[in-house]
Design a protein around this motif. Structure first.
Motif, PDB file in Angstrom:
ATOM      1  N   ARG A  94       0.835  -1.206   0.000  1.00  0.00           N
ATOM      2  CA  ARG A  94       0.000   0.000   0.000  1.00  0.00           C
ATOM      3  C   ARG A  94       0.869   1.255   0.000  1.00  0.00           C
ATOM      4  O   ARG A  94       0.535   2.259  -0.618  1.00  0.00           O
ATOM      5  CB  ARG A  94      -0.950  -0.020   1.201  1.00  0.00           C
ATOM      6  CG  ARG A  94      -1.946   1.117   1.186  1.00  0.00           C
ATOM      7  CD  ARG A  94      -3.031   0.933   2.228  1.00  0.00           C
ATOM      8  NE  ARG A  94      -2.504   1.055   3.576  1.00  0.00           N
ATOM      9  CZ  ARG A  94      -3.201   0.804   4.694  1.00  0.00           C
ATOM     10  NH1 ARG A  94      -4.453   0.397   4.609  1.00  0.00           N
ATOM     11  NH2 ARG A  94      -2.655   0.939   5.879  1.00  0.00           N
ATOM     12  N   ARG A 186     -13.919  14.329   3.105  1.00  0.00           N
ATOM     13  CA  ARG A 186     -12.535  13.883   3.263  1.00  0.00           C
ATOM     14  C   ARG A 186     -11.828  13.768   1.923  1.00  0.00           C
ATOM     15  O   ARG A 186     -10.670  14.152   1.788  1.00  0.00           O
ATOM     16  CB  ARG A 186     -12.517  12.524   3.968  1.00  0.00           C
ATOM     17  CG  ARG A 186     -11.155  12.100   4.487  1.00  0.00           C
ATOM     18  CD  ARG A 186     -11.153  10.661   4.980  1.00  0.00           C
ATOM     19  NE  ARG A 186     -10.931   9.742   3.905  1.00  0.00           N
ATOM     20  CZ  ARG A 186      -9.748   9.283   3.527  1.00  0.00           C
ATOM     21  NH1 ARG A 186      -8.662   9.628   4.166  1.00  0.00           N
ATOM     22  NH2 ARG A 186      -9.646   8.478   2.493  1.00  0.00           N
ATOM     23  N   TYR A 201      -4.914  13.819   6.245  1.00  0.00           N
ATOM     24  CA  TYR A 201      -5.133  13.840   7.690  1.00  0.00           C
ATOM     25  C   TYR A 201      -5.243  15.285   8.173  1.00  0.00           C
ATOM     26  O   TYR A 201      -6.073  15.599   9.031  1.00  0.00           O
ATOM     27  CB  TYR A 201      -4.027  13.026   8.389  1.00  0.00           C
ATOM     28  CG  TYR A 201      -4.109  11.590   7.890  1.00  0.00           C
ATOM     29  CD1 TYR A 201      -4.911  10.665   8.545  1.00  0.00           C
ATOM     30  CD2 TYR A 201      -3.505  11.198   6.702  1.00  0.00           C
ATOM     31  CE1 TYR A 201      -5.075   9.376   8.043  1.00  0.00           C
ATOM     32  CE2 TYR A 201      -3.663   9.915   6.187  1.00  0.00           C
ATOM     33  CZ  TYR A 201      -4.447   9.011   6.860  1.00  0.00           C
ATOM     34  OH  TYR A 201      -4.636   7.757   6.355  1.00  0.00           O
ATOM     35  N   GLY A 234     -13.385   8.360  10.591  1.00  0.00           N
ATOM     36  CA  GLY A 234     -12.067   8.833  11.036  1.00  0.00           C
ATOM     37  C   GLY A 234     -10.974   8.154  10.244  1.00  0.00           C
ATOM     38  O   GLY A 234     -10.911   8.266   9.018  1.00  0.00           O
ATOM     39  N   THR A 235     -10.100   7.425  10.935  1.00  0.00           N
ATOM     40  CA  THR A 235      -9.040   6.694  10.239  1.00  0.00           C
ATOM     41  C   THR A 235      -9.330   5.196  10.285  1.00  0.00           C
ATOM     42  O   THR A 235      -8.448   4.398  10.596  1.00  0.00           O
ATOM     43  CB  THR A 235      -7.663   7.005  10.847  1.00  0.00           C
ATOM     44  OG1 THR A 235      -7.721   6.646  12.221  1.00  0.00           O
ATOM     45  CG2 THR A 235      -7.302   8.455  10.716  1.00  0.00           C
ATOM     46  N   SER A 236     -10.563   4.846   9.961  1.00  0.00           N
ATOM     47  CA  SER A 236     -10.884   3.418   9.895  1.00  0.00           C
ATOM     48  C   SER A 236     -12.001   3.186   8.884  1.00  0.00           C
ATOM     49  O   SER A 236     -12.707   4.123   8.505  1.00  0.00           O
ATOM     50  CB  SER A 236     -11.273   2.899  11.273  1.00  0.00           C
ATOM     51  OG  SER A 236     -12.189   3.771  11.880  1.00  0.00           O
ATOM     52  N   LEU A 256      -9.726   4.553   1.920  1.00  0.00           N
ATOM     53  CA  LEU A 256      -8.477   3.807   2.032  1.00  0.00           C
ATOM     54  C   LEU A 256      -8.774   2.304   2.064  1.00  0.00           C
ATOM     55  O   LEU A 256      -9.639   1.864   2.820  1.00  0.00           O
ATOM     56  CB  LEU A 256      -7.721   4.203   3.313  1.00  0.00           C
ATOM     57  CG  LEU A 256      -6.271   3.716   3.298  1.00  0.00           C
ATOM     58  CD1 LEU A 256      -5.402   4.629   2.445  1.00  0.00           C
ATOM     59  CD2 LEU A 256      -5.699   3.615   4.696  1.00  0.00           C
ATOM     60  N   GLY A 258      -8.310  -0.520   3.650  1.00  0.00           N
ATOM     61  CA  GLY A 258      -7.750  -0.920   4.944  1.00  0.00           C
ATOM     62  C   GLY A 258      -7.364  -2.396   4.953  1.00  0.00           C
ATOM     63  O   GLY A 258      -8.072  -3.239   4.389  1.00  0.00           O
ATOM     64  N   ILE A 259      -6.279  -2.675   5.618  1.00  0.00           N
ATOM     65  CA  ILE A 259      -5.817  -4.065   5.734  1.00  0.00           C
ATOM     66  C   ILE A 259      -6.688  -4.798   6.752  1.00  0.00           C
ATOM     67  O   ILE A 259      -7.017  -5.969   6.577  1.00  0.00           O
ATOM     68  CB  ILE A 259      -4.309  -4.072   6.070  1.00  0.00           C
ATOM     69  CG1 ILE A 259      -3.558  -3.534   4.840  1.00  0.00           C
ATOM     70  CG2 ILE A 259      -3.824  -5.473   6.450  1.00  0.00           C
ATOM     71  CD1 ILE A 259      -2.200  -2.998   5.097  1.00  0.00           C
ATOM     72  N   THR A 260      -7.132  -4.093   7.788  1.00  0.00           N
ATOM     73  CA  THR A 260      -8.069  -4.701   8.736  1.00  0.00           C
ATOM     74  C   THR A 260      -9.405  -4.947   8.030  1.00  0.00           C
ATOM     75  O   THR A 260     -10.044  -5.983   8.249  1.00  0.00           O
ATOM     76  CB  THR A 260      -8.264  -3.791   9.966  1.00  0.00           C
ATOM     77  OG1 THR A 260      -7.013  -3.178  10.288  1.00  0.00           O
ATOM     78  CG2 THR A 260      -8.774  -4.569  11.154  1.00  0.00           C
ATOM     79  N   ARG A 261      -9.820  -4.019   7.184  1.00  0.00           N
ATOM     80  CA  ARG A 261     -11.057  -4.192   6.398  1.00  0.00           C
ATOM     81  C   ARG A 261     -10.989  -5.498   5.614  1.00  0.00           C
ATOM     82  O   ARG A 261     -11.916  -6.314   5.646  1.00  0.00           O
ATOM     83  CB  ARG A 261     -11.223  -2.998   5.443  1.00  0.00           C
ATOM     84  CG  ARG A 261     -12.369  -3.110   4.448  1.00  0.00           C
ATOM     85  CD  ARG A 261     -12.288  -1.950   3.433  1.00  0.00           C
ATOM     86  NE  ARG A 261     -13.401  -1.971   2.481  1.00  0.00           N
ATOM     87  CZ  ARG A 261     -13.431  -2.738   1.393  1.00  0.00           C
ATOM     88  NH1 ARG A 261     -12.430  -3.563   1.116  1.00  0.00           N
ATOM     89  NH2 ARG A 261     -14.478  -2.683   0.582  1.00  0.00           N
ATOM     90  N   SER A 300     -13.104  -0.654  11.438  1.00  0.00           N
ATOM     91  CA  SER A 300     -11.930  -1.533  11.439  1.00  0.00           C
ATOM     92  C   SER A 300     -10.687  -0.731  11.099  1.00  0.00           C
ATOM     93  O   SER A 300     -10.720   0.121  10.212  1.00  0.00           O
ATOM     94  CB  SER A 300     -12.110  -2.648  10.403  1.00  0.00           C
ATOM     95  OG  SER A 300     -12.031  -2.111   9.087  1.00  0.00           O
ATOM     96  N   GLY A 301      -9.600  -0.973  11.828  1.00  0.00           N
ATOM     97  CA  GLY A 301      -8.348  -0.280  11.538  1.00  0.00           C
ATOM     98  C   GLY A 301      -7.237  -0.791  12.437  1.00  0.00           C
ATOM     99  O   GLY A 301      -7.509  -1.429  13.461  1.00  0.00           O
TER     100      GLY A 301
HETATM  101  C1  LIG Z   1      -8.228   7.002   6.350  1.00  0.00           C
HETATM  102  C2  LIG Z   1      -8.041   5.605   6.868  1.00  0.00           C
HETATM  103  N1  LIG Z   1      -8.971   4.678   6.613  1.00  0.00           N
HETATM  104  C3  LIG Z   1      -8.862   3.417   7.033  1.00  0.00           C
HETATM  105  C4  LIG Z   1      -7.770   3.005   7.769  1.00  0.00           C
HETATM  106  C5  LIG Z   1      -7.671   1.582   8.228  1.00  0.00           C
HETATM  107  O1  LIG Z   1      -6.656   0.910   7.529  1.00  0.00           O
HETATM  108  P1  LIG Z   1      -5.877  -0.308   8.191  1.00  0.00           P
HETATM  109  O2  LIG Z   1      -6.899  -1.337   8.507  1.00  0.00           O
HETATM  110  O3  LIG Z   1      -4.943  -0.750   7.114  1.00  0.00           O
HETATM  111  O4  LIG Z   1      -5.195   0.209   9.392  1.00  0.00           O
HETATM  112  C6  LIG Z   1      -6.768   3.948   8.083  1.00  0.00           C
HETATM  113  C7  LIG Z   1      -5.592   3.550   8.871  1.00  0.00           C
HETATM  114  O5  LIG Z   1      -4.578   3.197   8.296  1.00  0.00           O
HETATM  115  C8  LIG Z   1      -6.894   5.261   7.615  1.00  0.00           C
HETATM  116  O6  LIG Z   1      -5.961   6.187   7.885  1.00  0.00           O
END
Ligand SMILES: Cc1ncc(COP(=O)(O)O)c(C=O)c1O
Length: 356
Positions: A94, A186, A201, A234-236, A256, A258-261, A300-301
């Motif tokens: 990524r 965003r 961010y 937010g960031t997830s 994004l 996400g790898i957790t996604r 998820s994040g």
């Molecule tokens: C904007 C955003 N969305 C989603 C995620 C979740 O991604 P990940 O599951 O790879 O941490 C993050 C964190 O990296 C993020 O910054």
């Protein structure tokens, strides 16, 4: 590519913070990994050296035009005493996608992973042993060429810093309250929302502050054009359990990946749950909440792994989700992922990478 290690004298090592009050991203370890790039010569040898200040020209292009990208992953101290990374290859892939979008040079991912493992191995005593705590790993790349003018820089610095972080939920796994903003956006398709670049961010802070001022933990973003389709929290990333089916916004170009996604999708499918990636409108979410079809919402994040949503505020009305309780699917995913990350559970997908 070999890694040069510049060892620090034992007397210069920092005192490690107490495990109970690590917080998030406030302590940094003794060493960092640094690798520089010049267009003419490519990437130089990676160096592991004492954590410390950089010397940057005030005209360094990252400071002006924002060629700055990063990643976030964690090292976990397993119950067996080994240190594990979670899907590190996916983070580095990524990062190279982010580099491509920002016209920055790709880094040699295999060599960087090997160097990153060496760094974590050297800092293994910094990986906390407390439940839920971990060592956060922050790979970063910035444009360092001293020049004014909007174009790709010809010089870059790639570095990795490490920060021991506490459990995201020190008091337990509690649902959060989320504010749906239709005032700020965003990212827009064709922009840079699907990569991890610093400016995304910076642009999100104002909405987050306003949500926090109203008593909410985070913002739920809607699409930038119609302000109707759900994007991220937010960031997830975000998931909805509706009538037993797990729905998450498709990777449309503005969220994004996400790898957790991806881990949630793969685990849920392996458990026989139908997972659908599609556009989901906020009015559909509200109708499903009002009609009782919406069973769970969670984010998820990497930071929190799974974050259950207990309430949504949309257009100044608050809607409770699942009686403001953590739902069984969010709990099961959290337990399963943490089990894999800490080296306990079955790792059927091969996500866990031991560092030595
Ligand atoms: C904007 C955003 N969305 C989603 C995620 C979740 O991604 P990940 O599951 O790879 O941490 C993050 C964190 O990296 C993020 O910054």
């Amino acid at each position: 590519m070999s890694v040069r290690i510049e060892k620090i004298a034992a007397g210069e090592l920092k005192a490690k913070p107490a495990g109970e009050n690590l917080g998030f991203g406030v302590h940094f370890t003794d060493y960092m990994l640094v690798m520089s790039y010049r267009a003419e010569t490519g990437w130089a040898e990676p160096v592991i050296k004492k954590y410390g200040d950089f010397s940057l020209d005030p005209a360094a292009m990252a400071l002006h035009y924002g060629q700055a990208i990063f990643e976030g992953l964690k090292a976990y101290r397993g119950k067996d005493g080994r240190i594990y990374l979670f899907r590190p290859t996916d983070n580095l892939r990524r990062m190279n996608d982010s580099a491509a979008r920002m016209c920055m040079p790709p880094m040699p991912a295999d060599e960087v992973l090997a160097a990153m493992k060496q760094l974590v191995a050297l800092e293994r005593d910094w990986v906390p042993g407390i439940d839920g705590a971990s060592l956060y790993i922050r790979p970063t790349m910035i444009a360092t060429e001293a020049a004014l003018g909007v174009r790709p820089a010809r010089e870059y610095l790639f570095f990795v810093i490490l920060s021991p972080v506490g459990a995201y939920y020190p008091e337990g796994f509690n649902p959060v309250k989320i504010y749906v903003t239709d005032n700020y956006v965003r990212a827009v398709k064709g922009g840079v929302g699907n990569v991890k670049t610093a400016g995304n961010y910076a642009a999100s802070i104002m909405a987050a502050l306003e949500a926090q001022g109203k008593g909410y933990t985070q913002v739920l973003w809607l699409d930038a054009i119609e302000r109707r389709y759900v994007e991220e929290i937010g960031t997830s990333n975000i998931f909805f359990l509706i009538n037993g089916e797990l729905v998450t916004p498709a990777l449309s170009g503005s969220i994004l990946p996400g790898i957790t996604r991806d881990s949630v999708i793969k685990l849920a499918r392996a458990w026989g749950i139908k997972v659908i990636e599609r556009p989901i409108a906020i009015d559909e979410v509200i109708a499903a909440l009002e009609g009782g079809a919406l069973q769970e919402i969670f984010a998820s994040g990497t930071a929190a792994v799974i974050s259950p949503v207990g309430a949504l505020n949309y257009k100044d009305r608050e809607y409770p989700v699942n009686g403001e309780m953590t739902g069984p699917l969010a709990q099961r995913l959290f337990d399963e992922l943490q089990g894999i990350q800490y080296g306990e559970g079955q790792d059927d997908f091969g996500w866990r990478v031991p560092i030595e």
